[in-house]
Design an enzyme around this catalytic site. Structure first.
Site, PDB file in Angstrom:
ATOM      1  N   ASP A 118       0.862  -1.185   0.000  1.00 32.92           N
ATOM      2  CA  ASP A 118       0.000   0.000   0.000  1.00 32.92           C
ATOM      3  C   ASP A 118       0.899   1.236   0.000  1.00 32.92           C
ATOM      4  O   ASP A 118       2.088   1.152   0.309  1.00 32.92           O
ATOM      5  CB  ASP A 118      -0.936  -0.007   1.219  1.00 32.92           C
ATOM      6  CG  ASP A 118      -2.219   0.799   0.953  1.00 32.92           C
ATOM      7  OD1 ASP A 118      -2.304   1.479  -0.092  1.00 32.92           O
ATOM      8  OD2 ASP A 118      -3.137   0.741   1.795  1.00 32.92           O
ATOM      9  N   ASP A 119       0.313   2.379  -0.367  1.00 30.85           N
ATOM     10  CA  ASP A 119       1.120   3.606  -0.387  1.00 30.85           C
ATOM     11  C   ASP A 119       1.486   4.047   1.026  1.00 30.85           C
ATOM     12  O   ASP A 119       2.596   4.503   1.269  1.00 30.85           O
ATOM     13  CB  ASP A 119       0.422   4.731  -1.182  1.00 30.85           C
ATOM     14  CG  ASP A 119      -1.027   4.963  -0.760  1.00 30.85           C
ATOM     15  OD1 ASP A 119      -1.525   4.281   0.171  1.00 30.85           O
ATOM     16  OD2 ASP A 119      -1.682   5.833  -1.366  1.00 30.85           O
ATOM     17  N   ASP A 160      -1.936   4.741   7.966  1.00 33.42           N
ATOM     18  CA  ASP A 160      -2.226   5.924   8.791  1.00 33.42           C
ATOM     19  C   ASP A 160      -2.711   5.452  10.160  1.00 33.42           C
ATOM     20  O   ASP A 160      -1.922   5.262  11.089  1.00 33.42           O
ATOM     21  CB  ASP A 160      -3.254   6.795   8.047  1.00 33.42           C
ATOM     22  CG  ASP A 160      -3.540   8.121   8.739  1.00 33.42           C
ATOM     23  OD1 ASP A 160      -3.575   8.150   9.980  1.00 33.42           O
ATOM     24  OD2 ASP A 160      -3.753   9.131   8.050  1.00 33.42           O
TER      25      ASP A 160
HETATM   26  O1  LIG Z   1      -4.308   3.322   7.868  1.00 37.43           O
HETATM   27  P1  LIG Z   1      -5.632   3.884   7.435  1.00 37.43           P
HETATM   28  O2  LIG Z   1      -6.141   4.941   8.366  1.00 37.43           O
HETATM   29  O3  LIG Z   1      -6.642   2.848   7.121  1.00 37.43           O
HETATM   30  O4  LIG Z   1      -5.354   4.722   6.084  1.00 37.43           O
HETATM   31  C1  LIG Z   1      -4.536   4.254   5.046  1.00 37.43           C
HETATM   32  C2  LIG Z   1      -5.324   4.026   3.775  1.00 37.43           C
HETATM   33  O5  LIG Z   1      -5.977   5.245   3.373  1.00 37.43           O
HETATM   34  C3  LIG Z   1      -5.698   5.502   2.006  1.00 37.43           C
HETATM   35  O6  LIG Z   1      -6.606   4.838   1.154  1.00 37.43           O
HETATM   36  P2  LIG Z   1      -8.086   5.392   0.829  1.00 37.43           P
HETATM   37  O7  LIG Z   1      -9.082   4.623   1.636  1.00 37.43           O
HETATM   38  O8  LIG Z   1      -8.090   6.875   0.978  1.00 37.43           O
HETATM   39  O9  LIG Z   1      -8.358   4.998  -0.667  1.00 37.43           O
HETATM   40  P3  LIG Z   1      -7.464   5.156  -1.983  1.00 37.43           P
HETATM   41  O10 LIG Z   1      -6.288   4.245  -1.793  1.00 37.43           O
HETATM   42  O11 LIG Z   1      -8.370   4.716  -3.060  1.00 37.43           O
HETATM   43  O12 LIG Z   1      -7.033   6.592  -2.091  1.00 37.43           O
HETATM   44  C4  LIG Z   1      -4.320   4.925   1.814  1.00 37.43           C
HETATM   45  O13 LIG Z   1      -4.090   4.624   0.428  1.00 37.43           O
HETATM   46  C5  LIG Z   1      -4.364   3.671   2.646  1.00 37.43           C
HETATM   47  O14 LIG Z   1      -4.898   2.574   1.926  1.00 37.43           O
HETATM   48  N1  LIG Z   2      -3.274  10.927   0.396  1.00 38.91           N
HETATM   49  C1  LIG Z   2      -3.407  10.505   1.664  1.00 38.91           C
HETATM   50  N2  LIG Z   2      -4.362   9.592   1.964  1.00 38.91           N
HETATM   51  C2  LIG Z   2      -4.420   9.196   3.255  1.00 38.91           C
HETATM   52  N3  LIG Z   2      -5.281   8.325   3.830  1.00 38.91           N
HETATM   53  C3  LIG Z   2      -4.978   8.280   5.144  1.00 38.91           C
HETATM   54  N4  LIG Z   2      -3.970   9.111   5.457  1.00 38.91           N
HETATM   55  C4  LIG Z   2      -3.602   9.691   4.284  1.00 38.91           C
HETATM   56  C5  LIG Z   2      -2.601  10.662   3.941  1.00 38.91           C
HETATM   57  O1  LIG Z   2      -1.803  11.148   4.766  1.00 38.91           O
HETATM   58  N5  LIG Z   2      -2.553  11.020   2.615  1.00 38.91           N
HETATM   59 MG   LIG Z   3      -5.691   3.203  -0.036  1.00 42.52          MG
END
Ligand SMILES: O=P(O)(O)OC[C@H]1O[C@H](OP(=O)(O)OP(=O)(O)O)[C@H](O)[C@@H]1O
Ligand SMILES: Nc1nc2[nH]cnc2c(=O)[nH]1
Ligand SMILES: [Mg+2]
Length: 168
Positions: free
Chosen positions: A102-103, A106
């Site tokens: 994952d990127d 959080d």
């Molecule tokens: O540790 P957490 O609090 O769960 O947050 C982390 C997740 O939040 C973001 O995804 P998001 O749900 O925003 O979707 P996306 O990847 O489609 O942008 C990010 O890419 C992680 O997958």
């Molecule tokens: N882009 C982005 N998405 C998130 N989702 C949860 N935390 C983050 C953050 O710091 N950046």
């Molecule tokens: Mg995500």
């Protein structure tokens, strides 16, 4: 929608920086593998998963599709698509020799859900915040909990006002 404090600090990441950080992550993961497959947590995990899979020579790529944030706002976590049966079998049912990418992590809520699906998988993110860090096996850069990371695919080139005109 869950109430969420707007983070105080911004950490914008360029494409160059992101590519470098993904390569650094691949270097670390190369000492841990080999992996039978990469599982990208969409959507944010797709770009790092492509780079890591290329560096590690992994050609089986799967997705687990999870949504939890609407820009800065955290909402209920939804699993839109699970890991395919074929990938779970490759990981012997528990996720052994599977690499989840994952990127960022959080709060750790997303990582916790994926870990419950494949507990023995290796979990890697490019960036990590303190609350989620314990759920990740390998990451590259830690940022504080009150920082929001801006990824290159969410950014655009824009005018930056000079400091003397009141820019922060
Ligand atoms: O540790 P957490 O609090 O769960 O947050 C982390 C997740 O939040 C973001 O995804 P998001 O749900 O925003 O979707 P996306 O990847 O489609 O942008 C990010 O890419 C992680 O997958
Ligand atoms: N882009 C982005 N998405 C998130 N989702 C949860 N935390 C983050 C953050 O710091 N950046
Ligand atoms: Mg995500």
């Amino acid at each position: 929608m869950i109430a969420h404090k707007t983070p105080d600090k911004a950490f914008p990441v360029s494409w160059d920086q992101f590519h470098r950080d993904c390569r650094a992550l691949s270097w670390r993961l190369n000492e841990t593998g080999p992996f039978h497959a990469v599982v990208a947590i969409t959507r944010g995990g797709l770009v790092p998963a492509a780079i890591v899979a290329r560096e590690l020579g992994v050609r089986v790529i799967d997705t687990v599709c999870i949504a939890s944030y609407d820009h800065l706002h955290k909402s209920e976590l939804k699993v839109l698509k699970g890991i395919s049966d074929m990938t779970v079998k490759l990981g012997g049912g528990s996720g052994r020799n599977l690499l989840v990418v994952d990127d960022l992590v959080d709060t750790g809520a997303t990582a916790r859900v994926v870990r419950s699906m494949i507990p023995d998988a290796h979990f890697a993110t490019v960036y990590a915040k303190p609350l989620g860090k314990p759920l990740v096996d390998t990451f590259i850069t830690e940022v504080s909990q009150d920082t929001w990371i801006y990824f290159p695919w969410d950014l655009d080139l824009a005018f930056a006002p000079p400091l003397r005109d009141g820019a922060a």
